[in-house]
Write an enzyme that holds these catalytic residues in place. Structure first.
Site: not given
Length: 175
Positions: A11-12
């Protein structure tokens, strides 16, 4: 001392640096893009979900001090391994989790750790995080590097607001 590289998409990338950054034997953790075919992609290009890249971290580590298998444990405890469509409120292929292996030994270790997680029964849904051969890694823009250090208040709000912090607490306990 001998070093190796480990590459993880979770993810981020802002949220994937801090968990690895202060572990013993870790020489560096950088944010970047990997898995796609466009050379030197920008953040804006990757966010279109059209380049094939994922936000990822590349870790240079000393395996004698902190083995790859332990890095895998840290990786799994930072993500929802059942969500292949992104992570938490960040949606799209650029935020999808993946393990990128650099050696056959890493591939074998990653496959084993994935099988163990699946067999543990920790999650009701299948573990869908792919294990892929490493492709070129492109360093993200400087404002993305060490984001949790440069912008601690925003980083904490993002970690909580995205749902990541609550998921980790609920599924993995105190970190």
């Amino acid at each position: 001392m001998k070093t190796e590289k480990a590459t993880f998409a979770g993810g981020c990338f802002w949220c994937m640096v801090k968990p690895f950054d202060s572990l013993p034997g870790i020489e560096s953790v950088v944010s970047g893009y990997t898995g796609g075919d466009l050379e030197n992609p920008t953040y804006e290009q990757v966010c279109t979900n059209l380049t094939g890249h994922k936000e990822a971290v590349e870790i240079v580590f000393q395996p004698e001090i902190y083995p790859y298998e332990k890095l895998l444990d840290v990786f799994w405890s930072q993500i929802d391994p059942t969500d292949g469509g992104g992570q938490f409120f960040d949606r799209g292929s650029s935020y999808a989790p993946a393990i990128f292996y650099h050696t056959e030994e890493q591939r074998i270790a990653a496959e084993k750790s994935k099988e163990e997680l699946e067999a543990s029964g920790k999650f009701d849904k299948p573990i869908v995080t792919p294990i892929l051969e490493a492709k070129p890694f492109y360093l993200a823009e400087m404002y993305h590097q060490d984001y949790y250090k440069k912008n601690p208040a925003h980083y904490e709000r993002y970690s909580v607001g995205s749902g990541r912090a609550a998921f980790i607490q609920r599924n993995w306990g105190e970190q």
